[in-house]
Design a protein around this motif. Structure first.
Motif, PDB file in Angstrom:
ATOM      1  N   TRP A   1     -15.822  13.920  68.777  1.00 11.48           N
ATOM      2  CA  TRP A   1     -14.954  14.095  70.130  1.00 11.48           C
ATOM      3  C   TRP A   1     -15.231  15.202  71.036  1.00 11.48           C
ATOM      4  O   TRP A   1     -15.911  16.334  70.590  1.00 11.48           O
ATOM      5  N   ILE A   2     -14.982  14.667  72.226  1.00  4.66           N
ATOM      6  CA  ILE A   2     -14.950  15.613  73.258  1.00  4.66           C
ATOM      7  C   ILE A   2     -13.497  16.408  73.241  1.00  4.66           C
ATOM      8  O   ILE A   2     -12.496  15.657  73.152  1.00  4.66           O
ATOM      9  N   THR A   3     -13.422  17.671  73.124  1.00  5.43           N
ATOM     10  CA  THR A   3     -12.094  18.484  73.023  1.00  5.43           C
ATOM     11  C   THR A   3     -11.816  19.179  74.190  1.00  5.43           C
ATOM     12  O   THR A   3     -12.463  19.660  74.964  1.00  5.43           O
ATOM     13  N   ALA A   4     -10.365  19.445  74.194  1.00  4.85           N
ATOM     14  CA  ALA A   4      -9.974  20.202  75.573  1.00  4.85           C
ATOM     15  C   ALA A   4     -10.214  21.676  75.386  1.00  4.85           C
ATOM     16  O   ALA A   4     -10.141  22.014  74.107  1.00  4.85           O
ATOM     17  N   THR A   5      -9.887  22.432  76.151  1.00  2.52           N
ATOM     18  CA  THR A   5      -9.860  24.078  75.774  1.00  2.52           C
ATOM     19  C   THR A   5      -8.920  24.264  74.871  1.00  2.52           C
ATOM     20  O   THR A   5      -9.163  25.039  73.886  1.00  2.52           O
ATOM     21  N   GLU A   6      -7.663  23.710  74.855  1.00  2.59           N
ATOM     22  CA  GLU A   6      -6.731  24.024  73.690  1.00  2.59           C
ATOM     23  C   GLU A   6      -7.043  23.440  72.532  1.00  2.59           C
ATOM     24  O   GLU A   6      -6.191  23.312  71.420  1.00  2.59           O
ATOM     25  N   GLY A   7      -7.961  22.603  72.212  1.00  2.00           N
ATOM     26  CA  GLY A   7      -8.393  21.794  71.263  1.00  2.00           C
ATOM     27  C   GLY A   7      -7.978  20.580  71.146  1.00  2.00           C
ATOM     28  O   GLY A   7      -8.233  19.476  70.079  1.00  2.00           O
ATOM     29  N   LYS A   8      -7.180  19.940  72.106  1.00  5.59           N
ATOM     30  CA  LYS A   8      -6.725  18.335  72.008  1.00  5.59           C
ATOM     31  C   LYS A   8      -7.743  17.508  72.060  1.00  5.59           C
ATOM     32  O   LYS A   8      -8.733  17.674  72.809  1.00  5.59           O
ATOM     33  N   ARG A   9      -7.998  16.390  71.228  1.00  4.61           N
ATOM     34  CA  ARG A   9      -9.180  15.374  71.351  1.00  4.61           C
ATOM     35  C   ARG A   9      -8.885  14.714  72.756  1.00  4.61           C
ATOM     36  O   ARG A   9      -7.879  14.060  73.233  1.00  4.61           O
TER      37      ARG A   9
ATOM     38  N   LYS B   1     -22.926  23.112  70.530  1.00  8.55           N
ATOM     39  CA  LYS B   1     -21.688  23.694  70.502  1.00  8.55           C
ATOM     40  C   LYS B   1     -20.881  23.206  69.111  1.00  8.55           C
ATOM     41  O   LYS B   1     -21.292  22.203  68.770  1.00  8.55           O
ATOM     42  N   PRO B   2     -19.943  24.024  68.697  1.00  7.91           N
ATOM     43  CA  PRO B   2     -19.622  23.561  67.108  1.00  7.91           C
ATOM     44  C   PRO B   2     -19.027  22.124  67.318  1.00  7.91           C
ATOM     45  O   PRO B   2     -19.268  21.215  66.486  1.00  7.91           O
ATOM     46  N   GLN B   3     -18.498  21.603  68.427  1.00  6.81           N
ATOM     47  CA  GLN B   3     -17.615  20.240  68.302  1.00  6.81           C
ATOM     48  C   GLN B   3     -18.818  18.976  68.239  1.00  6.81           C
ATOM     49  O   GLN B   3     -18.521  18.075  68.002  1.00  6.81           O
TER      50      GLN B   3
ATOM     51  N   ARG C   1     -17.344  17.054  61.472  1.00 14.31           N
ATOM     52  CA  ARG C   1     -16.381  17.214  60.491  1.00 14.31           C
ATOM     53  C   ARG C   1     -16.826  18.326  59.641  1.00 14.31           C
ATOM     54  O   ARG C   1     -18.055  18.660  59.755  1.00 14.31           O
ATOM     55  N   ARG C   2     -16.083  18.805  58.896  1.00 10.82           N
ATOM     56  CA  ARG C   2     -16.467  19.710  57.884  1.00 10.82           C
ATOM     57  C   ARG C   2     -17.415  19.613  57.026  1.00 10.82           C
ATOM     58  O   ARG C   2     -17.225  18.484  56.240  1.00 10.82           O
ATOM     59  N   GLY C   3     -18.683  20.123  57.058  1.00  6.37           N
ATOM     60  CA  GLY C   3     -19.830  20.123  56.328  1.00  6.37           C
ATOM     61  C   GLY C   3     -20.762  19.116  56.660  1.00  6.37           C
ATOM     62  O   GLY C   3     -21.674  18.670  56.226  1.00  6.37           O
ATOM     63  N   VAL C   4     -20.294  18.301  57.743  1.00  5.30           N
ATOM     64  CA  VAL C   4     -20.994  17.238  58.294  1.00  5.30           C
ATOM     65  C   VAL C   4     -21.681  17.696  59.810  1.00  5.30           C
ATOM     66  O   VAL C   4     -21.027  17.971  60.555  1.00  5.30           O
ATOM     67  N   TYR C   5     -22.934  17.881  59.568  1.00  8.04           N
ATOM     68  CA  TYR C   5     -23.697  18.404  60.739  1.00  8.04           C
ATOM     69  C   TYR C   5     -24.554  17.414  61.595  1.00  8.04           C
ATOM     70  O   TYR C   5     -24.965  16.356  60.801  1.00  8.04           O
ATOM     71  N   ALA C   6     -24.649  17.499  62.953  1.00  7.21           N
ATOM     72  CA  ALA C   6     -25.234  16.519  63.648  1.00  7.21           C
ATOM     73  C   ALA C   6     -26.250  17.189  64.680  1.00  7.21           C
ATOM     74  O   ALA C   6     -25.657  17.636  65.560  1.00  7.21           O
TER      75      ALA C   6
ATOM     76  N   THR D   1     -23.671  27.800  71.598  1.00  9.22           N
ATOM     77  CA  THR D   1     -23.285  29.156  71.154  1.00  9.22           C
ATOM     78  C   THR D   1     -22.662  29.043  69.509  1.00  9.22           C
ATOM     79  O   THR D   1     -22.243  28.086  69.185  1.00  9.22           O
ATOM     80  N   LEU D   2     -22.614  29.889  69.031  1.00 11.21           N
ATOM     81  CA  LEU D   2     -22.094  30.165  67.539  1.00 11.21           C
ATOM     82  C   LEU D   2     -20.855  30.167  67.372  1.00 11.21           C
ATOM     83  O   LEU D   2     -20.025  29.577  66.635  1.00 11.21           O
ATOM     84  N   VAL D   3     -20.366  31.104  68.299  1.00  7.19           N
ATOM     85  CA  VAL D   3     -18.686  31.594  68.041  1.00  7.19           C
ATOM     86  C   VAL D   3     -18.173  31.625  69.313  1.00  7.19           C
ATOM     87  O   VAL D   3     -18.487  32.373  69.986  1.00  7.19           O
ATOM     88  N   TRP D   4     -17.113  30.767  69.428  1.00 10.52           N
ATOM     89  CA  TRP D   4     -16.347  30.507  70.572  1.00 10.52           C
ATOM     90  C   TRP D   4     -14.868  30.018  70.353  1.00 10.52           C
ATOM     91  O   TRP D   4     -14.788  29.579  69.128  1.00 10.52           O
ATOM     92  N   PHE D   5     -14.062  30.170  71.234  1.00 11.13           N
ATOM     93  CA  PHE D   5     -12.774  29.413  71.016  1.00 11.13           C
ATOM     94  C   PHE D   5     -12.421  28.344  71.735  1.00 11.13           C
ATOM     95  O   PHE D   5     -11.504  27.419  71.623  1.00 11.13           O
ATOM     96  N   GLU D   6     -13.686  27.663  72.413  1.00  8.71           N
ATOM     97  CA  GLU D   6     -13.601  26.297  73.007  1.00  8.71           C
ATOM     98  C   GLU D   6     -14.545  25.511  72.618  1.00  8.71           C
ATOM     99  O   GLU D   6     -15.340  25.753  71.473  1.00  8.71           O
ATOM    100  N   ALA D   7     -14.572  24.396  72.726  1.00  5.56           N
ATOM    101  CA  ALA D   7     -15.526  23.301  72.392  1.00  5.56           C
ATOM    102  C   ALA D   7     -15.581  23.258  70.924  1.00  5.56           C
ATOM    103  O   ALA D   7     -16.670  23.298  70.138  1.00  5.56           O
ATOM    104  N   LEU D   8     -14.326  23.298  70.152  1.00  2.92           N
ATOM    105  CA  LEU D   8     -14.389  23.183  68.818  1.00  2.92           C
ATOM    106  C   LEU D   8     -13.674  21.880  68.387  1.00  2.92           C
ATOM    107  O   LEU D   8     -12.987  21.376  68.956  1.00  2.92           O
ATOM    108  N   PRO D   9     -14.358  21.427  66.961  1.00  4.08           N
ATOM    109  CA  PRO D   9     -13.591  20.185  66.565  1.00  4.08           C
ATOM    110  C   PRO D   9     -12.225  20.551  66.059  1.00  4.08           C
ATOM    111  O   PRO D   9     -11.844  21.786  65.632  1.00  4.08           O
ATOM    112  N   THR D  10     -11.348  19.297  65.944  1.00  7.47           N
ATOM    113  CA  THR D  10      -9.973  19.941  65.637  1.00  7.47           C
ATOM    114  C   THR D  10      -9.761  20.335  64.256  1.00  7.47           C
ATOM    115  O   THR D  10      -8.951  21.114  64.132  1.00  7.47           O
ATOM    116  N   TRP D  11     -10.785  19.908  63.318  1.00  8.13           N
ATOM    117  CA  TRP D  11     -10.532  20.579  61.754  1.00  8.13           C
ATOM    118  C   TRP D  11     -10.988  22.016  61.951  1.00  8.13           C
ATOM    119  O   TRP D  11     -10.205  22.609  61.014  1.00  8.13           O
ATOM    120  N   MET D  12     -11.770  22.476  62.922  1.00 13.24           N
ATOM    121  CA  MET D  12     -11.788  23.881  62.718  1.00 13.24           C
ATOM    122  C   MET D  12     -10.949  24.801  63.244  1.00 13.24           C
ATOM    123  O   MET D  12     -10.562  25.775  62.713  1.00 13.24           O
TER     124      MET D  12
END
Length: 545
Positions: free
Chosen positions: A60-68, A279-281, A286-291, A313-324
């Motif tokens: 998914w594309i997620t918002a800054t605050e993590g919403k899908r 970016k992580p998303q 999904r956890r352990g599922v890499y693309a 980027t490796l570590v950021w607080f945006e562009a994260l999947p919701t599970w993370m």
């Protein structure tokens, strides 16, 4: 490999066991789209002897605050596509279909990711959902499907789909029987077809066969190597007494679908930053599922054109999947992600943005109290750099920050942080100063920027202009002055290794208006929306003599 297949009487075809047969009874020639074509660089897919296994990504594309915000299902960018000039038929055998959703999609254009928005192109998606055939059509005017219909029942196991375009409609047959149709809504008006496939979480299926017939031409991914030029930005920068890199962010969709974009990227730049695809998303939806498919493709393009890859980027607080965001073991999540992702690209990328945008000058410690900080405190930054060094000892490791090219609280907090990291022996090699100029107040005098480069150099750090763009409001002279001024500093200062822009053309720039159809492009980059160079290109070339 390019094959041309024509069938003169597709409109008159009848279907026998899912195979197109023109009037007169002779089967139309069909092209095999699996054998001999690239499905190994298709996210969520694995070619096997039995076919291409489709694994659910739930991307998914997620918002800054993590919403899908939007689903981001994969498209086979590196594999075969069709050029179509009339009516055609695609036959696909979906094997192992169970109660979970199995989707097979034909795109008229490639989706484009504009930062936190996916511009949804015209497409037709067929799905086997709960034993029924679902047909959804996107018309390129909205993020949402313009029409969705369901037909039939009891579909499972091996499902032979035939998707036929003709007479302004798309008809779908299962095992030779027409189950339903929808209006085409101009999906294939662009004359191209790209393939996508996905599965619902908990499911999965195998694309056992895929053929096309009718008025189609099968085309594989373009050659990555582009024609060099002695008058390009990269050539001029390489010819300096102290050569510097000239970089740009690159988007995977336009890279394969737009030949002019591809030519400029390979000709003008010596360094490539994946705009979104690392970016992580995107890489661990999904956890352990890499693309990694899209990111691998960008790395392949860079290597073919002798471009260094600055990975982001490796570590950021945006562009994260919701599970993370919701995981209770944040430290394990962060370290595993770094180990796997940096390890995957080990030896193929030159640099990493290890930690992105950790500064918040309004907090007493000068740091953004993001989810990583909340879980581990300020130490998350040093742990991230140590993990990245262990995963790829040869990569140059950067901290990347916006607004710190200016004097003020952000700069002060950044300098304090990196000085401490260096004193503590943390393996940080450099700092990226983004240089986004969206408003007049964002414009930093070159001498201020120079002062900051020198201060970081005194700590033993490299510096790069990492993401420059300048919203011009139509003032291309001002825009040219801003680009040229920062480039001149980078040219002159020994610690500055690379001058990089956040993209190069307004056609696909991240300052486009999100959610707007047709796209409202920004005006922040050196090439305009028609891919013509602006004054900024001329001014930058002048600084490289």
């Amino acid at each position: 490999m390019t094959l041309l297949f024509r069938a003169a009487a597709v409109l008159a075809a009848v279907l026998v066991a899912g195979t197109a047969v023109p009037a007169g009874g002779t089967a139309a020639v069909s092209a095999d789209l699996l054998s001999g074509h690239n499905w190994a660089q298709f996210a969520g897919a694995q070619p096997t002897a039995a076919g291409v296994v489709i694994t659910p990504l739930d991307r998914w594309i997620t918002a800054t605050e993590g919403k899908r915000l939007q689903p981001n299902p994969p498209v086979n960018l590196a594999g075969p596509r069709l050029d179509v000039s009339g009516d055609f038929q695609v036959d696909a055998t979906l094997s192992g279909v169970d109660g979970k959703a199995a989707y097979f999609q034909l795109y008229g254009k490639v989706p484009v990711i504009y930062d936190e928005w996916r511009q949804e192109p015209p497409s037709v998606r067929t799905g086997i959902v709960g034993g029924k055939l679902e047909i959804a059509v996107w018309d390129g005017k909205s993020d949402k499907a313009a029409e969705t219909k369901t037909f039939g029942s009891g579909l499972s196991g091996d499902v032979a789909l035939s998707i036929r375009r003709g007479g302004g409609s798309v008809k779908v047959f299962v095992a030779g029987k027409e189950l339903g149709s929808v209006s085409e809504r101009g999906v294939f008006g662009s004359g191209t077809v790209w393939f996508g496939a996905d599965a619902a979480v908990g499911g999965g299926w195998t694309l056992r066969a895929l053929t096309a017939s009718g008025s189609v031409k099968v085309v594989d991914a373009p050659a990555w190597k582009q024609q060099p030029s002695s008058s390009s930005l990269r050539a001029k920068a390489a010819g300096l007494a102290r050569p510097i890199g000239v970089g740009t962010a690159v988007a995977s969709g336009p890279l394969v679908s737009d030949a002019a974009y591809r030519a400029i990227a390979g000709r003008e730049f010596s360094a490539l930053t994946p705009e979104n695809d690392m970016k992580p998303q995107f890489v661990q939806p999904r956890r352990g599922v890499y693309a990694f498919a899209e990111a691998d493709m960008l790395v392949d393009f860079a290597r073919a054109n002798d471009m260094a890859v600055h990975a982001h980027t490796l570590v950021w607080f945006e562009a994260l999947p919701t599970w993370m965001r919701s995981a209770s073991d944040k430290k394990t999540v962060m370290l595993d992600h770094i180990k796997t992702v940096a390890g995957h690209f080990k030896g193929r990328v030159a640099e990493w943005d290890v930690v992105n945008e950790p500064i918040n000058e309004d907090n007493p410690d000068g740091l953004e109290h993001n989810l990583w900080h909340q879980a581990m405190g300020a130490d998350y930054i040093s742990q991230a750099f140590k993990a990245a060094r262990a995963a790829d000892p040869g990569a140059v490791l950067y901290l990347n920050e916006y607004g710190a090219e200016q004097d003020g609280g952000r700069w002060d907090a950044l300098y304090k942080l990196v000085k401490k990291l260096r004193a503590d022996g943390v393996p940080i090699d450099g700092v990226g100063l983004q240089n986004h100029e969206y408003e007049k107040a964002d414009r930093t005098p070159p001498e201020t920027f120079r002062k900051h480069v020198r201060a970081l150099a005194a700590l033993g750090l490299k510096v790069r202009v990492s993401e420059m763009d300048v919203v011009s409001g139509g003032d291309t002279t001002m825009q040219a002055k801003e680009f040229a001024g920062k480039l001149a500093v980078c040219r002159d200062e020994p610690a500055c290794t690379t001058f990089g822009a956040w993209g190069f053309t307004d056609r696909f720039g991240s300052t486009a208006d999100a959610g707007k159809y047709p796209v409202g492009p920004g005006d922040a980059l050196p090439w305009d929306k028609s891919l013509n160079p602006k004054k900024a290109v001329t001014s930058m070339l002048a600084e490289l003599h």
